[in-house]
Design a protein around this motif. Structure first.
Motif, PDB file in Angstrom:
ATOM      1  N   LEU A   5       0.697  -1.205   0.114  1.00 34.03           N
ATOM      2  CA  LEU A   5       0.010   0.087  -0.003  1.00 34.03           C
ATOM      3  C   LEU A   5       0.895   1.164  -0.170  1.00 34.03           C
ATOM      4  N   MET A   6       1.767   1.099   0.684  1.00 30.80           N
ATOM      5  CA  MET A   6       2.719   2.354   0.707  1.00 30.80           C
ATOM      6  C   MET A   6       3.434   2.553  -0.732  1.00 30.80           C
ATOM      7  N   GLY A   7       3.964   1.309  -1.098  1.00 25.15           N
ATOM      8  CA  GLY A   7       4.542   1.746  -2.611  1.00 25.15           C
ATOM      9  C   GLY A   7       3.689   2.228  -3.440  1.00 25.15           C
ATOM     10  N   ALA A  33       9.207   4.653  -3.991  1.00 22.78           N
ATOM     11  CA  ALA A  33       8.122   3.899  -4.592  1.00 22.78           C
ATOM     12  C   ALA A  33       8.674   2.709  -5.283  1.00 22.78           C
ATOM     13  N   VAL A  34      10.021   2.751  -6.006  1.00 20.72           N
ATOM     14  CA  VAL A  34      10.549   1.730  -7.000  1.00 20.72           C
ATOM     15  C   VAL A  34      11.216   0.891  -6.023  1.00 20.72           C
ATOM     16  N   SER A  35      11.849   1.309  -4.833  1.00 20.83           N
ATOM     17  CA  SER A  35      12.739   0.505  -3.737  1.00 20.83           C
ATOM     18  C   SER A  35      11.652  -0.374  -3.106  1.00 20.83           C
ATOM     19  N   GLU A  36      10.265   0.241  -2.572  1.00 17.11           N
ATOM     20  CA  GLU A  36       9.489  -0.656  -1.982  1.00 17.11           C
ATOM     21  C   GLU A  36       8.747  -1.250  -2.728  1.00 17.11           C
ATOM     22  N   LEU A 294      -1.635  -8.510  -0.934  1.00 22.69           N
ATOM     23  CA  LEU A 294      -0.625  -9.106  -1.100  1.00 22.69           C
ATOM     24  C   LEU A 294      -0.790  -9.783  -2.414  1.00 22.69           C
ATOM     25  N   ASP A 295      -1.925 -10.097  -3.155  1.00 23.45           N
ATOM     26  CA  ASP A 295      -2.006 -10.955  -4.450  1.00 23.45           C
ATOM     27  C   ASP A 295      -1.618 -10.007  -5.654  1.00 23.45           C
ATOM     28  N   SER A 296      -1.289  -8.943  -5.687  1.00 19.86           N
ATOM     29  CA  SER A 296      -1.028  -8.137  -6.838  1.00 19.86           C
ATOM     30  C   SER A 296       0.463  -8.696  -7.431  1.00 19.86           C
ATOM     31  N   GLU A 301       1.723  -1.498 -11.476  1.00 15.28           N
ATOM     32  CA  GLU A 301       2.474  -0.712 -10.820  1.00 15.28           C
ATOM     33  C   GLU A 301       3.736  -0.492 -11.562  1.00 15.28           C
ATOM     34  N   PHE A 302       4.604  -1.443 -12.094  1.00  9.73           N
ATOM     35  CA  PHE A 302       5.778  -1.072 -12.946  1.00  9.73           C
ATOM     36  C   PHE A 302       5.479  -0.652 -14.362  1.00  9.73           C
TER      37      PHE A 302
END
Length: 315
Positions: A5-7, A33-36, A294-296, A301-302
């Motif tokens: 969620l934070m990412g 965001a990339v790191s997370e 967690l299923d994403s 996102e990428f």
């Protein structure tokens, strides 16, 4: 779940910062965001290994690995523990449903507010009381076990009278449906005892498909009623009581006609709904709402990272 969620939040903030003309903030937030999100990537070999180890789906394996920090051993133990929890929960549900069905089969108590408790009924039967009397005592005493024991010891004649009434009621209900089919297994058992097939067939209909009371009646010289096969047997009071005491209250529901069968189908739907309610009451959500995040697969996102990173770095 929080990391994912934070990412996503930081990725959204980075895009917003870029679009609102804050390039420095956009770069910082994009890097964060990339790191997370990279920390949440699941190694394909680990995913395959866990799927093979626990015989689970890709989704389940991915959720477990992320929840356990990509530690395969921890993830496997977590999945095994949850499998045991589900197995235990399924057992609780089945036991609860089976008890409820038995309670319903035994009928309502005298005050009509509940059904005869099958566990208390089993307790009385284990003490040697005839099943029909145990059921009647609990019915009259509204499941008060102590009071039921008193009635069984001090008022047995009253219970025996109720048992004979139950015996007659069963026969009367059987008479309402002459289309009852006799199970082949019961018919074969009766024939192997030396009785002709038609006698066994008619007798089982009269004795509510309970073979032992029928055999006892025939062996003692009793006769079956003439006329409609669904009629009641001709018994004197002693024979009637003896047969009544052999009855199993959990099998006393009359065989239903087509109309009543449809009504029973409706009750089956209600039972299914009740089972679901029991599951909700007894069994917590073992997956948990948090784990759904967690299923994403992180594909979307990428895609956004690739789309906006170049734009942000070029400013």
């Amino acid at each position: 779940a929080e990391k994912l969620l934070m990412g996503r939040l930081h990725l959204l903030q980075a895009v917003t910062a870029h679009l609102t003309g804050r390039p420095n903030s956009a770069k910082e937030l994009m890097d964060l965001a990339v790191s997370e999100l990279n920390a949440l990537k699941v190694n394909s070999s680990q995913l395959a290994q866990l799927m093979a180890l626990c015989n689970c789906t890709e989704r389940t394996a991915r959720i477990a690995l992320r929840a356990c920090g990509h530690d395969i051993q921890r993830a496997a133990l977590d999945l095994m523990e949850k499998a045991e929890q589900r197995k235990h929960s399924d057992g609780l549900l089945k036991a609860k449903s089976a008890k409820r069905r038995r309670d319903h089969a035994l009928g309502r108590t005298a005050n009509g507010s509940s059904y005869v408790d099958a566990e208390k009924y089993d307790s009385l039967c284990s003490m040697g009381f005839p099943r029909i009397l145990a059921k009647e005592a609990l019915r009259q005493c509204d499941n008060d076990l102590s009071a039921a024991l008193t009635v069984l010891h001090d008022s047995r004649e009253v219970l025996e009278l109720a048992a004979r009434d139950e015996f007659r009621r069963v026969h009367s209900q059987q008479a309402e449906d002459s289309s009852v089919e006799v199970p082949d297994e019961l018919l074969a058992q009766g024939v192997t005892m030396g009785f002709d097939e038609q006698t066994v067939r008619d007798g089982l209909k009269q004795f509510n498909m309970q073979l032992q009371p029928l055999i006892d009646h025939l062996v003692s010289g009793g006769s079956l009623s003439s006329g409609d096969a669904g009629g009641s047997a001709s018994l004197d009071l002693d024979q009637e009581l003896a047969a009544a005491l052999m009855l199993d209250p959990e099998q006393l529901r009359p065989h239903r006609s087509a109309t009543k069968a449809r009504k029973r189908s409706d009750s089956d739907d209600e039972r299914a709904q009740m089972d679901e309610a029991i599951m909700r009451d007894l069994v917590p959500d073992l997956d948990g709402e948090d784990e759904e995040y967690l299923d994403s697969t992180l594909e979307r996102e990428f895609e956004l990272v690739c789309e906006y990173s170049a734009l942000i770095q070029s400013v």
